[in-house]
Design a protein around this motif. Sequence first.
Motif, PDB file in Angstrom:
ATOM      1  N   GLY A   1     -86.407  -1.417  -4.813  1.00 38.77           N
ATOM      2  CA  GLY A   1     -85.250  -1.252  -5.688  1.00 38.77           C
ATOM      3  C   GLY A   1     -84.476  -2.536  -5.884  1.00 38.77           C
ATOM      4  N   LEU A   2     -84.344  -3.341  -4.824  1.00 36.13           N
ATOM      5  CA  LEU A   2     -83.578  -4.585  -4.921  1.00 36.13           C
ATOM      6  C   LEU A   2     -84.241  -5.586  -5.862  1.00 36.13           C
ATOM      7  CD1 LEU A   2     -82.421  -5.057  -1.226  1.00 36.13           C
ATOM      8  CD2 LEU A   2     -80.997  -4.487  -3.195  1.00 36.13           C
ATOM      9  N   ILE A   3     -85.574  -5.573  -5.927  1.00 39.22           N
ATOM     10  CA  ILE A   3     -86.264  -6.456  -6.868  1.00 39.22           C
ATOM     11  C   ILE A   3     -85.830  -6.132  -8.298  1.00 39.22           C
ATOM     12  CG2 ILE A   3     -88.528  -7.035  -7.833  1.00 39.22           C
ATOM     13  CD1 ILE A   3     -89.708  -6.637  -5.054  1.00 39.22           C
ATOM     14  N   SER A   4     -85.732  -4.839  -8.618  1.00 39.97           N
ATOM     15  CA  SER A   4     -85.279  -4.437  -9.952  1.00 39.97           C
ATOM     16  C   SER A   4     -83.806  -4.756 -10.156  1.00 39.97           C
ATOM     17  CB  SER A   4     -85.531  -2.940 -10.159  1.00 39.97           C
ATOM     18  OG  SER A   4     -86.916  -2.675 -10.244  1.00 39.97           O
ATOM     19  N   PHE A   5     -82.991  -4.592  -9.111  1.00 33.98           N
ATOM     20  CA  PHE A   5     -81.571  -4.922  -9.232  1.00 33.98           C
ATOM     21  C   PHE A   5     -81.393  -6.381  -9.647  1.00 33.98           C
ATOM     22  CE2 PHE A   5     -78.607  -1.796  -6.865  1.00 33.98           C
ATOM     23  CZ  PHE A   5     -79.159  -0.745  -7.583  1.00 33.98           C
ATOM     24  N   VAL A   6     -82.132  -7.272  -9.024  1.00 31.87           N
ATOM     25  CA  VAL A   6     -82.013  -8.698  -9.343  1.00 31.87           C
ATOM     26  C   VAL A   6     -82.436  -8.950 -10.789  1.00 31.87           C
ATOM     27  CG1 VAL A   6     -82.742 -11.028  -8.745  1.00 31.87           C
ATOM     28  CG2 VAL A   6     -82.344  -9.352  -6.934  1.00 31.87           C
ATOM     29  N   ALA A   7     -83.471  -8.228 -11.255  1.00 31.44           N
ATOM     30  CA  ALA A   7     -83.902  -8.387 -12.652  1.00 31.44           C
ATOM     31  C   ALA A   7     -82.787  -7.971 -13.609  1.00 31.44           C
ATOM     32  CB  ALA A   7     -85.163  -7.559 -12.897  1.00 31.44           C
ATOM     33  N   VAL A   8     -82.178  -6.839 -13.349  1.00 30.52           N
ATOM     34  CA  VAL A   8     -81.116  -6.347 -14.236  1.00 30.52           C
ATOM     35  C   VAL A   8     -79.918  -7.287 -14.224  1.00 30.52           C
ATOM     36  CG1 VAL A   8     -79.464  -4.467 -14.570  1.00 30.52           C
ATOM     37  CG2 VAL A   8     -81.850  -3.952 -14.038  1.00 30.52           C
ATOM     38  N   ALA A   9     -79.635  -7.900 -13.079  1.00 24.72           N
ATOM     39  CA  ALA A   9     -78.476  -8.796 -12.968  1.00 24.72           C
ATOM     40  C   ALA A   9     -78.604 -10.012 -13.881  1.00 24.72           C
ATOM     41  CB  ALA A   9     -78.295  -9.235 -11.519  1.00 24.72           C
ATOM     42  N   GLN A  10     -79.794 -10.300 -14.372  1.00 25.86           N
ATOM     43  CA  GLN A  10     -79.958 -11.459 -15.255  1.00 25.86           C
ATOM     44  C   GLN A  10     -79.250 -11.272 -16.589  1.00 25.86           C
ATOM     45  OE1 GLN A  10     -81.261 -14.076 -13.738  1.00 25.86           O
ATOM     46  NE2 GLN A  10     -81.569 -12.648 -12.031  1.00 25.86           N
ATOM     47  N   LEU A  11     -78.886 -10.032 -16.940  1.00 24.44           N
ATOM     48  CA  LEU A  11     -78.139  -9.805 -18.177  1.00 24.44           C
ATOM     49  C   LEU A  11     -76.671 -10.192 -18.044  1.00 24.44           C
ATOM     50  CD1 LEU A  11     -80.705  -8.009 -18.674  1.00 24.44           C
ATOM     51  CD2 LEU A  11     -79.195  -6.417 -19.866  1.00 24.44           C
ATOM     52  N   ALA A  12     -76.195 -10.344 -16.806  1.00 27.10           N
ATOM     53  CA  ALA A  12     -74.758 -10.507 -16.582  1.00 27.10           C
ATOM     54  C   ALA A  12     -74.173 -11.768 -17.224  1.00 27.10           C
ATOM     55  CB  ALA A  12     -74.455 -10.469 -15.086  1.00 27.10           C
ATOM     56  N   PRO A  13     -74.731 -12.961 -17.013  1.00 24.19           N
ATOM     57  CA  PRO A  13     -74.082 -14.157 -17.589  1.00 24.19           C
ATOM     58  C   PRO A  13     -73.931 -14.090 -19.105  1.00 24.19           C
ATOM     59  CG  PRO A  13     -75.636 -14.801 -15.877  1.00 24.19           C
ATOM     60  CD  PRO A  13     -75.852 -13.346 -16.110  1.00 24.19           C
ATOM     61  N   ALA A  14     -75.027 -13.788 -19.814  1.00 26.68           N
ATOM     62  CA  ALA A  14     -74.953 -13.760 -21.277  1.00 26.68           C
ATOM     63  C   ALA A  14     -74.001 -12.665 -21.766  1.00 26.68           C
ATOM     64  CB  ALA A  14     -76.348 -13.541 -21.860  1.00 26.68           C
ATOM     65  N   SER A  15     -74.025 -11.515 -21.102  1.00 27.39           N
ATOM     66  CA  SER A  15     -73.206 -10.389 -21.562  1.00 27.39           C
ATOM     67  C   SER A  15     -71.732 -10.605 -21.257  1.00 27.39           C
ATOM     68  CB  SER A  15     -73.697  -9.085 -20.919  1.00 27.39           C
ATOM     69  OG  SER A  15     -75.038  -8.827 -21.256  1.00 27.39           O
ATOM     70  N   LEU A  16     -71.394 -10.955 -20.016  1.00 31.32           N
ATOM     71  CA  LEU A  16     -69.991 -11.103 -19.647  1.00 31.32           C
ATOM     72  C   LEU A  16     -69.365 -12.329 -20.305  1.00 31.32           C
ATOM     73  CD1 LEU A  16     -70.101 -10.084 -15.875  1.00 31.32           C
ATOM     74  CD2 LEU A  16     -69.429  -8.712 -17.847  1.00 31.32           C
ATOM     75  N   LEU A  17     -70.127 -13.415 -20.395  1.00 27.56           N
ATOM     76  CA  LEU A  17     -69.601 -14.579 -21.111  1.00 27.56           C
ATOM     77  C   LEU A  17     -69.391 -14.237 -22.584  1.00 27.56           C
ATOM     78  CD1 LEU A  17     -71.723 -17.506 -19.580  1.00 27.56           C
ATOM     79  CD2 LEU A  17     -69.305 -17.007 -19.179  1.00 27.56           C
ATOM     80  N   GLY A  18     -70.321 -13.501 -23.161  1.00 26.69           N
ATOM     81  CA  GLY A  18     -70.171 -13.110 -24.562  1.00 26.69           C
ATOM     82  C   GLY A  18     -69.013 -12.169 -24.789  1.00 26.69           C
ATOM     83  N   LEU A  19     -68.678 -11.385 -23.773  1.00 22.89           N
ATOM     84  CA  LEU A  19     -67.594 -10.417 -23.910  1.00 22.89           C
ATOM     85  C   LEU A  19     -66.224 -11.080 -23.779  1.00 22.89           C
ATOM     86  CD1 LEU A  19     -67.476  -7.340 -24.384  1.00 22.89           C
ATOM     87  CD2 LEU A  19     -67.312  -7.045 -21.909  1.00 22.89           C
ATOM     88  N   PHE A  20     -66.130 -12.126 -22.954  1.00 22.20           N
ATOM     89  CA  PHE A  20     -64.807 -12.686 -22.641  1.00 22.20           C
ATOM     90  C   PHE A  20     -64.648 -14.176 -22.994  1.00 22.20           C
ATOM     91  CE2 PHE A  20     -65.360  -9.132 -19.617  1.00 22.20           C
ATOM     92  CZ  PHE A  20     -64.253  -8.378 -19.960  1.00 22.20           C
ATOM     93  N   TRP A  21     -65.726 -14.876 -23.387  1.00 21.41           N
ATOM     94  CA  TRP A  21     -65.617 -16.313 -23.654  1.00 21.41           C
ATOM     95  C   TRP A  21     -66.109 -16.606 -25.063  1.00 21.41           C
ATOM     96  CZ3 TRP A  21     -69.466 -20.619 -22.139  1.00 21.41           C
ATOM     97  CH2 TRP A  21     -68.888 -21.885 -22.375  1.00 21.41           C
ATOM     98  N   ARG A  22     -65.226 -17.098 -25.894  1.00 19.82           N
ATOM     99  CA  ARG A  22     -65.589 -17.404 -27.277  1.00 19.82           C
ATOM    100  C   ARG A  22     -66.567 -18.571 -27.376  1.00 19.82           C
ATOM    101  NH1 ARG A  22     -62.201 -15.405 -31.362  1.00 19.82           N
ATOM    102  NH2 ARG A  22     -60.478 -14.118 -30.597  1.00 19.82           N
TER     103      ARG A  22
END
Length: 835
Positions: A393-414
Motif C-alpha cells: 500500500g505504501l508504494i501506491s501512496f508514494v505514487a499518488v503523492a506525486q500529484l501534490a506539488p503540481a496540484s497544490l502549487l496550481g491551487l495556491f500559487w499563480r
Amino acid sequence: MSTLWVLLILFLYLASLFLVALWGEGRGRTLAQSAHAYAFSLAVYATAWTFFGSVGRAATEGMGFLSIYLGPTLVLLLWPLLHGRLLQLARTHRLTSWADFLFLRYGPGPLGSLVAGFLVVGLLPYLALQLKAIAQGFLFLSGGRAPLVDVALPTALLLALFAILFGTRHLDPSEKHPGLVLAVAFESGVKLLAFLLVGGVVLWQLGNPFPQAQEDPRLRPLLLPHEGLSGHLAWVSLVLLSGLAFLFLPRQFHVSVVENANPHHLRLAAWLFPLYLLLINLPVVPLALWGRLLLPQKNPDLYVLALPLEFVSPGLALLAFLGGVSAATAMVIVESLALSILISNHLLSPLLLRRKALGSLLVGRRISILLVMLLAYLYFRLAGEAYALVAMGLISFVAVAQLAPASLLGLFWRGATPQGALAGLLGGMLVWAYTLFLPALARSGWLPPSFLEGPHPLLHPEGLLGIQGLDPVTHGFLASLGVNLALAVGVSLFTRKGRIPVGRTGELTELTALVERVLGPEVGKAFREEALGLTGPQAVALAESWLSASLGPATARLLLLSATREAPEAPSPFEALLEEAARESREVRAYARALEEAKRELSEAYERLKALDQAKDEILAAVSHELKTPLTAVRALAEILEANPDLEEEERRRFTALLAKEAARLSRLVEEVLAYTRLQAGVPLARSPTDLKALAEEALALVEPLAREKGIAMECQLAGVQALTDRDRVLQVLLNLLHNALRHARSRVRLELTTAGPEALFRIQDDGPGVPEEARALVFEPFQSFSGGTGLGLFLARKLVEGLGGRIWLENEGGAVFAFTLPLEVAHENPGGGR
C-alpha cells in the motif's frame, strides 16, 4: 473450516452489496445522500491494509502504524480552506479528478494523460493488496487448502461487475451514484463493527496483553516511539505521506468531491471521520501483542483471523474475514471506477475522437474497469508474495503523492507554470519507479537481483546519493517528492508563462447542437435552458464544463473548436456598448413575450370567470324553479293534513306518502346543488381503500324503495373489486345514474361491476326508450334536462368520475346504457373534479 462454506459466505456477502446498492438507487436514495452516509463513505480510506495490515505492521514495527491515520486527521483541519475551494471548482467546471483540475489550471498538454497512465500503474500495488488480503484470508480459514478456483480472480470480476452496474450506467461521471455511496457506507459500518467485535471478544477471552508485553524484551520496543533521526524522520514522513494520499487518491476525490450532494456535509465529516479512524484503530495494538505472544510463527497480517480461530470460535474468525472483505471490496469498487474515469477522459476520449467513435466511450469506460481489475490481479500474482500488505500500500501512496506539488502549487500559487508542473511530475515519477516500483519487481524475481545493488553506489535504488539508515518507503518518498517539488518550483521560476489563450465565443444554437449530438437530446435541452441569457464566452465555458464531465477536458476543448471562434481580446467601448444593447434588446423581447403570455392567460381567466358567473345565474334560476314545485307540494300536503285532523287513515297514509316522496325529491335536488358547489370550489378528494362491490350493493339498497314503488326489477352482477378512491363520490355517481335509469326504465334496471385491466368498470342499463340521437352529444352537459329536473345529475356524474381519474360514456345499445371506469390505483391527483 470448509472451503466451500467460506466460499459461499464470501459470495453471499458480495451479493448483499448488490441489494444495498439497489435499495440506495430507489427507496434508500434519501439515506444515501445524507451527511452520515457521506461521512461513512470517506472511510473507504480504511482498506484491507487497515483491517489486516495495521495489525501486522504494529506487530513488527510498533506504534508507527498510527502515522498512516494521523495524516488524514490533520488534513481535515484544512478542509474549510482546501476542500471548500475544491468543491466550488468541481461544481463550476464539473471536475471528476485531480487530472481534470491540472488541465483546467495549466491548459492543454500532456499532463492529464501522463497523470492518468501513471496513476493506473501506481495504484496497481494498492489494488493488488486488497485481492491479496481476500485470498490470504480465504486460504487461511479453509486450512491452507487451495480452492477449486483462485478466489481472487472471481472476486475481482464480481467487483468489476458491481462498479460497472452502479458507476457507469450513464456517460456523465460527474452525476451522483447514491447506490454506490450507500454500499460503501454500509461496508464502512460492517468493517468497523467487525473489527471492534473481534478486538473486544479477544480481549475478553485472553485478557490485557500489555503487562506481559512490557516484561518481554522483544515486545517492549513496540510500545515505545521510534528513536533516532531515522525513526523521527520515518514517522514525520509517513504522517505527511498519508495526508497527501488522503487528498490525492482518486477514490477519495470521487467520494469526497464527485459524490458530495451538499457542501454542508463537510461539517459532520470533519469530526465523524477522525472519530471513525480512532475507533477502528483501538483493537490494533492489543491484537498485535497477543499475536506476537501466542502465535509468533504466524504471518502477522493474519493475526486478526488467527487469534479468533485459535482461541475463540470459528464464527468470530468468519466475522473477521467478512470485515476484511468489506474493507477490501469498498476500496476496489470505488478505485476502479475512479481510474476508469481517468482512463476514459484523458486516454480513450482523444483516441476515440480521432477515430470518430465517441459513441463507444461508455463501453470503453466499462472495459477500463475490467482491465484495471485484471491488471491488479496480475500484479498480485507477479509481485504480491514478496511484500507485506502495508508495504504494498505504501508504494501506491508514494505514487499518488506525486500529484501534490503540481496540484497544490496550481491551487495556491499563480507563478506555477505548465512546464514546471510537467517537469516535476516526470522527475517524481521516474524516481518513484526507480526506488520503489522496480525494486518490488526485483524482490519478486521478475528483475535480476543485481538491480537492487544499482549501477553505482550513489545510484543504489534504496539509498540514492549514499544515504543509509532509512527504510525503503521513507527513502523513496522523500527522494521522489523532493525531486518533484524542486523541479516544479525551479522550472516555474525560470520559465515564463505562455501567452494567455485567446477566449472563444459561439452561438447558442451551434453549441446546443454540439452538446445534443454528443450527449443526447435531453442533455442538449437542459443545456439550452441553462445557457439562455449568457454571453457567447459564458455559453462556451458552460458547454465546455458539460462536455468535460463526460468526455474529458481535452476532448471537450477539441470538439468546441468546430462550434466556436476566437473572441476579441480587448473589445472596444463601442463593441461593449453594442453587446450591452444587444443584451438589453434580448431582455426587452423576452419581457414583451412574457407580457403577451400573461395577457393571454388573464384573458382566458376572464372568460372562465364570465362562464362561471353565467353558470351561477343559470343554476340559481334553475334551482329556484325546480325547488318551487316540491316545496309547494310539501306545503300544500302539510296544510291538508293540518286542516283535516279527521281524515280517514287510508287517506292520511296516502297524503303522508306523497309528502315523503316530495321531501325526498327536494333532498335530491339540494344534494345535487351542493355537489355542484363542491366541484366548483375544488374540494380535494378523500381517497381510501374501498370495496366497490359493497358500495354498489349499498347504492342498490338506497334506490330499492323507489324501484319497488315504480314496479321496476333491480338486477345486478357484481365482481369483488378493491380500489383506492373517494367512497362518497363514487356512491353519489352510482345514485345519480341509478335514479336516472329508474326515471326512464319500463320494467328493469341492471347494474354490473367488472374489471378491465387496471380499472374497475361499472355499467347501468335500463330497458327504457333510450337517448334520442340528437340529444346524445349533450347528455352530460349541465342544465340539459330531457325529462324534468335541474339537468345536473349526469353532468355531476361526469365531473365526479373524471375527478376520480376515470371515464364515463353512453353506449349504443337498446335502452340507455351508461358506463364508467375507476382506476384501481392512483397515478395522479386531480382534486378539482376535471381533466
